[in-house]
Design a protein around this motif. Sequence first.
Motif, PDB file in Angstrom:
ATOM      1  N   ALA A  86       3.685   0.989  -1.877  1.00  0.00           N
ATOM      2  CA  ALA A  86       2.940   1.738  -0.877  1.00  0.00           C
ATOM      3  C   ALA A  86       3.090   1.024   0.470  1.00  0.00           C
ATOM      4  O   ALA A  86       3.382  -0.167   0.505  1.00  0.00           O
ATOM      5  CB  ALA A  86       1.479   1.829  -1.283  1.00  0.00           C
ATOM      6  N   LYS A  87       2.886   1.768   1.544  1.00  0.00           N
ATOM      7  CA  LYS A  87       3.032   1.204   2.884  1.00  0.00           C
ATOM      8  C   LYS A  87       2.200  -0.054   3.067  1.00  0.00           C
ATOM      9  O   LYS A  87       2.633  -1.020   3.673  1.00  0.00           O
ATOM     10  CB  LYS A  87       2.601   2.248   3.926  1.00  0.00           C
ATOM     11  CG  LYS A  87       3.722   2.699   4.797  1.00  0.00           C
ATOM     12  CD  LYS A  87       3.223   3.336   6.079  1.00  0.00           C
ATOM     13  CE  LYS A  87       4.408   3.731   6.938  1.00  0.00           C
ATOM     14  NZ  LYS A  87       5.198   4.811   6.302  1.00  0.00           N
ATOM     15  N   ALA A  88       0.986  -0.029   2.501  1.00  0.00           N
ATOM     16  CA  ALA A  88       0.058  -1.132   2.710  1.00  0.00           C
ATOM     17  C   ALA A  88       0.428  -2.393   1.930  1.00  0.00           C
ATOM     18  O   ALA A  88      -0.156  -3.438   2.136  1.00  0.00           O
ATOM     19  CB  ALA A  88      -1.349  -0.688   2.329  1.00  0.00           C
ATOM     20  N   GLU A  89       1.408  -2.302   1.056  1.00  0.00           N
ATOM     21  CA  GLU A  89       1.712  -3.433   0.174  1.00  0.00           C
ATOM     22  C   GLU A  89       2.800  -4.346   0.731  1.00  0.00           C
ATOM     23  O   GLU A  89       3.624  -4.857  -0.018  1.00  0.00           O
ATOM     24  CB  GLU A  89       2.146  -2.912  -1.207  1.00  0.00           C
ATOM     25  CG  GLU A  89       1.025  -2.232  -1.964  1.00  0.00           C
ATOM     26  CD  GLU A  89       1.504  -1.507  -3.226  1.00  0.00           C
ATOM     27  OE1 GLU A  89       2.706  -1.265  -3.376  1.00  0.00           O
ATOM     28  OE2 GLU A  89       0.640  -1.178  -4.050  1.00  0.00           O
ATOM     29  N   GLU A  90       2.761  -4.578   2.058  1.00  0.00           N
ATOM     30  CA  GLU A  90       3.844  -5.343   2.660  1.00  0.00           C
ATOM     31  C   GLU A  90       3.971  -6.749   2.068  1.00  0.00           C
ATOM     32  O   GLU A  90       5.076  -7.230   1.815  1.00  0.00           O
ATOM     33  CB  GLU A  90       3.648  -5.421   4.171  1.00  0.00           C
ATOM     34  CG  GLU A  90       4.831  -6.077   4.849  1.00  0.00           C
ATOM     35  CD  GLU A  90       4.674  -6.143   6.355  1.00  0.00           C
ATOM     36  OE1 GLU A  90       4.345  -5.109   6.948  1.00  0.00           O
ATOM     37  OE2 GLU A  90       4.863  -7.236   6.900  1.00  0.00           O
ATOM     38  N   VAL A  91       2.836  -7.396   1.841  1.00  0.00           N
ATOM     39  CA  VAL A  91       2.876  -8.754   1.286  1.00  0.00           C
ATOM     40  C   VAL A  91       3.531  -8.733  -0.090  1.00  0.00           C
ATOM     41  O   VAL A  91       4.378  -9.560  -0.411  1.00  0.00           O
ATOM     42  CB  VAL A  91       1.456  -9.338   1.189  1.00  0.00           C
ATOM     43  CG1 VAL A  91       1.471 -10.667   0.443  1.00  0.00           C
ATOM     44  CG2 VAL A  91       0.874  -9.529   2.581  1.00  0.00           C
ATOM     45  N   ASP A  92       3.156  -7.750  -0.921  1.00  0.00           N
ATOM     46  CA  ASP A  92       3.739  -7.632  -2.254  1.00  0.00           C
ATOM     47  C   ASP A  92       5.249  -7.430  -2.199  1.00  0.00           C
ATOM     48  O   ASP A  92       5.990  -7.910  -3.030  1.00  0.00           O
ATOM     49  CB  ASP A  92       3.120  -6.449  -3.010  1.00  0.00           C
ATOM     50  CG  ASP A  92       1.677  -6.727  -3.388  1.00  0.00           C
ATOM     51  OD1 ASP A  92       1.275  -7.893  -3.302  1.00  0.00           O
ATOM     52  OD2 ASP A  92       0.971  -5.783  -3.746  1.00  0.00           O
TER      53      ASP A  92
END
Length: 228
Positions: A86-92
């Motif tokens: 997902a867009k918000a999962e940049e750290v992952d």
Amino acid sequence: MAQPRILIVEDEADIAELLVYKLGREGFDVEVCPRGDTALERARHHPSPDLVLLDLMLPGLDGLELCRHLRREPATASIPIIMLTAKAEEVDRIVGLELGADDYIVKPFSPREVALRVKAVLRRTAGPERAADLIEVGELRLDVAGHRLFVCGEEVMLTATEFRLLERLMASPGRVLTRNTLLADAWGYSSDVDSRTVDTHVRRLRRKLAAEADRIETVIGVGYRLRG
Ligand code: CA
């Protein structure tokens, strides 16, 4: 050649169904696992998948843990992995690339984009081992043995670090490499080195590449990729 086997690890049924439909039509042999733990079991068994499409938020075992397991075990270590994030999962995403995932696709995606990425990753990983003494990408010609770079036929002088950095990028065209990966491979990892050092060297390297400068693409928040 047999159809490449794609293992889709995704718990959202509608997304899995869309991928099964599209990839099936593209001639892939597709299988779905909605849980991380059963996907790991599946990947360990013969015949192993030729590529894993991996969602990160999964019941049983999350996608990053699954990625870690796959990379750690010799039987599954070389299976290409594309993360679905997902867009918000940049750290992952960054963690995943550092764990050895080959690429990622941000949701929402078009099935067509997924099919193109799958083919690109399979092409990249299935090709014969690149001759280590000469790497050519576009107008860049890297004579690894002779430690020389030619851009559009003209020799360009590089420092030892710039050379190693470019060699690492050219060895994996099209693949996103994180700053930490580049630090580890081109500098030999040292915790004293700031990852912004990579940015400085890339800037200098781009200047030297002149007409081919934009072949090194910045992947915002992650690292760099050499356009193949
Ligand atoms: Ca999920």
